[in-house]
Design an enzyme around this catalytic site. Structure first.
Site, PDB file in Angstrom:
ATOM      1  N   HIS A 187     -28.034 -34.146  71.443  1.00 53.72           N
ATOM      2  CA  HIS A 187     -27.135 -35.390  70.574  1.00 53.72           C
ATOM      3  C   HIS A 187     -27.585 -34.911  69.146  1.00 53.72           C
ATOM      4  O   HIS A 187     -27.832 -35.961  68.259  1.00 53.72           O
ATOM      5  CB  HIS A 187     -27.455 -36.830  70.821  1.00 53.72           C
ATOM      6  CG  HIS A 187     -27.440 -37.282  72.103  1.00 53.72           C
ATOM      7  ND1 HIS A 187     -25.866 -37.065  72.848  1.00 53.72           N
ATOM      8  CD2 HIS A 187     -28.051 -37.835  73.208  1.00 53.72           C
ATOM      9  CE1 HIS A 187     -26.241 -37.610  74.001  1.00 53.72           C
ATOM     10  NE2 HIS A 187     -27.281 -38.039  74.297  1.00 53.72           N
TER      11      HIS A 187
ATOM     12  N   ARG B 268     -10.916 -30.590  76.095  1.00 52.95           N
ATOM     13  CA  ARG B 268     -10.619 -31.499  77.233  1.00 52.95           C
ATOM     14  C   ARG B 268     -10.454 -32.862  76.587  1.00 52.95           C
ATOM     15  O   ARG B 268      -9.410 -33.608  76.837  1.00 52.95           O
ATOM     16  CB  ARG B 268     -11.613 -31.214  78.168  1.00 52.95           C
ATOM     17  CG  ARG B 268     -11.764 -30.120  78.937  1.00 52.95           C
ATOM     18  CD  ARG B 268     -12.738 -29.955  80.076  1.00 52.95           C
ATOM     19  NE  ARG B 268     -14.096 -30.147  79.347  1.00 52.95           N
ATOM     20  CZ  ARG B 268     -15.194 -30.325  79.900  1.00 52.95           C
ATOM     21  NH1 ARG B 268     -14.922 -30.936  81.146  1.00 52.95           N
ATOM     22  NH2 ARG B 268     -16.263 -30.271  79.477  1.00 52.95           N
TER      23      ARG B 268
ATOM     24  N   PHE C 121     -40.005 -40.326  51.609  1.00 58.56           N
ATOM     25  CA  PHE C 121     -41.200 -41.033  51.237  1.00 58.56           C
ATOM     26  C   PHE C 121     -41.568 -41.963  52.071  1.00 58.56           C
ATOM     27  O   PHE C 121     -40.632 -42.761  53.017  1.00 58.56           O
ATOM     28  CB  PHE C 121     -40.942 -41.356  49.736  1.00 58.56           C
ATOM     29  CG  PHE C 121     -40.049 -42.542  49.409  1.00 58.56           C
ATOM     30  CD1 PHE C 121     -40.393 -43.922  50.147  1.00 58.56           C
ATOM     31  CD2 PHE C 121     -38.939 -42.466  48.580  1.00 58.56           C
ATOM     32  CE1 PHE C 121     -39.508 -44.897  49.732  1.00 58.56           C
ATOM     33  CE2 PHE C 121     -38.084 -43.500  48.338  1.00 58.56           C
ATOM     34  CZ  PHE C 121     -38.088 -44.624  48.855  1.00 58.56           C
TER      35      PHE C 121
ATOM     36  N   LYS D 295      15.346 -22.645  53.696  1.00 53.74           N
ATOM     37  CA  LYS D 295      15.816 -23.967  53.117  1.00 53.74           C
ATOM     38  C   LYS D 295      17.425 -24.016  53.584  1.00 53.74           C
ATOM     39  O   LYS D 295      17.896 -25.304  53.854  1.00 53.74           O
ATOM     40  CB  LYS D 295      16.052 -23.746  51.455  1.00 53.74           C
ATOM     41  CG  LYS D 295      16.871 -24.732  50.756  1.00 53.74           C
ATOM     42  CD  LYS D 295      16.773 -24.650  49.216  1.00 53.74           C
ATOM     43  CE  LYS D 295      17.716 -25.878  48.674  1.00 53.74           C
ATOM     44  NZ  LYS D 295      17.524 -25.809  46.992  1.00 53.74           N
TER      45      LYS D 295
ATOM     46  N   THR E 188      14.605  -7.262  46.492  1.00 56.20           N
ATOM     47  CA  THR E 188      15.673  -8.174  46.785  1.00 56.20           C
ATOM     48  C   THR E 188      16.027  -9.304  45.862  1.00 56.20           C
ATOM     49  O   THR E 188      16.844 -10.240  46.211  1.00 56.20           O
ATOM     50  CB  THR E 188      15.182  -8.732  47.975  1.00 56.20           C
ATOM     51  OG1 THR E 188      14.055  -9.478  48.147  1.00 56.20           O
ATOM     52  CG2 THR E 188      15.210  -7.523  49.206  1.00 56.20           C
TER      53      THR E 188
END
Length: 504
Positions: A269, A211, A453, A134, A63
């Protein structure tokens, strides 16, 4: 009116093309699509009737021709465009239906050769799509077969708007941008001399809205670029996952999959408050729970092996938000699904080598802390040396520190955590917390591991008061010699691992 149809994915193509024919559209096509439409008894013409040029280079050029792109890009409100169309005998296209060669699918196929991957880099398709997008004020462009039905309905009822065409144009540029990015990533593997690229392009697809975020007033969603890992896990039972559920499930699953044998990690956590690795899953779970049964309540449990029925019975005695594992045995699943509010999640584990975090104005990008420790890299710096038979337990203790937020102190025995001190602004607080948590579980065989450390020898004194006989730490303090001297004073075995495990 004219439509150009050239697709790889032929889903729904018969239906929309028949609708176009009913509206008196002329349909032009190429290659395999042309043959497919002919076999489907849809009236179609070859694009070669427009270009007077056959497809060449094995279909690479079909094309890419002024009579095609002129007919797509022409703005009929401009007199010079109309003049060019007339002078060059070009007729316009009103609808473009096109989708791309399956580059990503071929790329992800382990049997694909470079030649096959490169051959699936679409050239004419993106060019035609971008031209039509476009010119969306006049041209309708469809790249997604999921849009065929609503588009056809609007076309039949003459209700198609410029906003509809603009939405279709957006999908084109979004898809072709991602397509080009994936090609760029494929080719970038040849920049082997760069540890970090000069540019990071992050393109992720939304899996779902969540949520809420970390707090109820924060909105959130989850995204991914692939089909593996926690982000793409399967919810087998329970309420949908939340933002924090995903964070904690990731921490639990990652830590469990960083060890062999039957490993169980309990997270709260994003801190691993319980962790154990043995050759018996039930024992591992019980040991992990023993590490901090109070914090375990409402936490997340991660497994690196299929959850067994005996373990499920024990799990059901404690309230957990999420259980994540590679799979659940049939009996274990029946036991756990009796609890309405528990979430059961199955996932494969994806080993990732890099991670990034956002900061104000940018992001930080680094290698993940994946490197396995080696005994030969360690220094045994005190008069008292560890028994070689304890090396596996020392490795386990040291590995656990990277799953605890700094300043991190972990107390272990065997291959189980007895107590942790995490997230404290000074190390001595973490030492006190870990020893307090371990409490009556402490024995002469307990190991204390520190992710960084000791800046002062005071932590060694506290450890000695609690009968700790072995300490692991990376070293690197200006007062290393004083710390080692204090360990010798208390007859403590101290090992310098020479590698830090900060986690923030």
């Amino acid at each position: 009116m004219r439509a150009l149809v050239s697709v790889y994915d032929k889903s729904g193509l018969d239906k929309i093309c028949k609708i176009l024919i009913s509206l008196n559209f002329q349909i032009f096509s190429t290659g395999g699509t042309l043959e497919y439409l002919k076999k489907s008894d849809i009236k179609v013409k070859s694009i070669s009737e427009i270009t007077n040029f056959k497809e060449i280079l094995g279909g690479r050029v079909k094309t890419l021709h002024p009579k095609i792109h002129g007919g797509i890009l022409a703005d009929l409100s401009k007199s010079d465009h109309l003049k060019d169309l007339e002078n060059n005998n070009i007729e316009v296209f009103d609808i473009i239906i096109n989708n791309l060669y399956p580059f990503e699918e071929v790329l992800n196929d382990p049997d694909s050769t470079d030649e096959k991957i490169i051959e699936n880099i679409d050239i004419g398709g993106p060019t035609m799509l971008r031209a039509a997008a476009k010119n969306f004020k006049r041209v309708s462009v469809l790249i997604d077969p999921n849009d065929y039905d609503w588009f056809s309905e609007k076309l039949l009822s003459d209700e198609l708007t410029i906003d509809d065409r603009k939405k279709l144009a957006f999908k084109v540029f979004d898809r072709t941008a991602n397509y080009d990015l994936n090609i760029s990533k494929y080719l970038s593997i040849y920049e082997k001399n760069k540890n970090f690229p000069d540019k990071i392009n992050i393109t992720l697809n939304k899996i779902s809205d969540l949520r809420y975020g970390e707090n109820p007033h924060q909105k959130s969603a989850i995204y991914s670029e692939q089909n593996l890992g926690i982000a793409n896990s399967t919810l087998l039972h329970g309420k949908e996952m939340s933002y924090l559920n995903f964070l904690d499930a990731d921490a639990a699953f990652s830590s469990a999959n960083s060890f062999s044998d039957h490993t169980v990690s309990i997270v709260k956590h994003t801190n691993t408050c319980g962790l154990s690795s043995t050759d018996n899953q039930l024992e591992s779970y019980e040991n992990a729970l023993r590490g901090d049964p109070v914090s375990a309540f409402g936490g997340i449990v991660g497994f690196n092996t299929e959850v067994q029925s005996k373990t499920a019975i024990e799990i059901s005695k404690t309230f957990y938000d999420v259980i994540i594992a590679p799979s659940f045995s049939e009996d274990a699943f029946k036991i756990l699904t009796q609890k309405k509010n528990i979430r059961l999640l199955s996932s494969n584990f994806l080993q990732q080598n890099y991670e990034y975090r956002t900061i104000n104005g940018g992001l930080l990008y680094q290698e993940k802390d994946n490197q396995s420790p080696r005994i030969e890299d360690w220094d045994f710096v005190t008069n008292s040396k560890p028994d070689k038979n304890s090396f596996d337990e020392l490795l386990f203790a040291w590995n656990t520190t990277k799953f605890i937020k700094s300043n991190a102190i972990v107390i272990t025995e065997g291959k189980s955590i007895l107590g942790i001190g995490s997230g404290q602004p000074n190390r001595i607080n973490s030492v006190n917390l870990a020893l307090s948590r371990a409490g009556k579980l402490l024995t002469n065989n307990s190991i204390l591991a520190s992710d960084a450390f000791f800046p002062f020898p005071d932590s060694i004194d506290i450890a000695a008061e609690n009968n700790i006989k072995t300490i692991l730490q990376p070293g690197g303090s200006l007062k290393d010699s004083e710390v080692i001297e204090r360990a010798n004073h208390h007859n403590i075995t101290m090992v310098l691992t020479n590698r830090r495990h900060f986690s923030h």
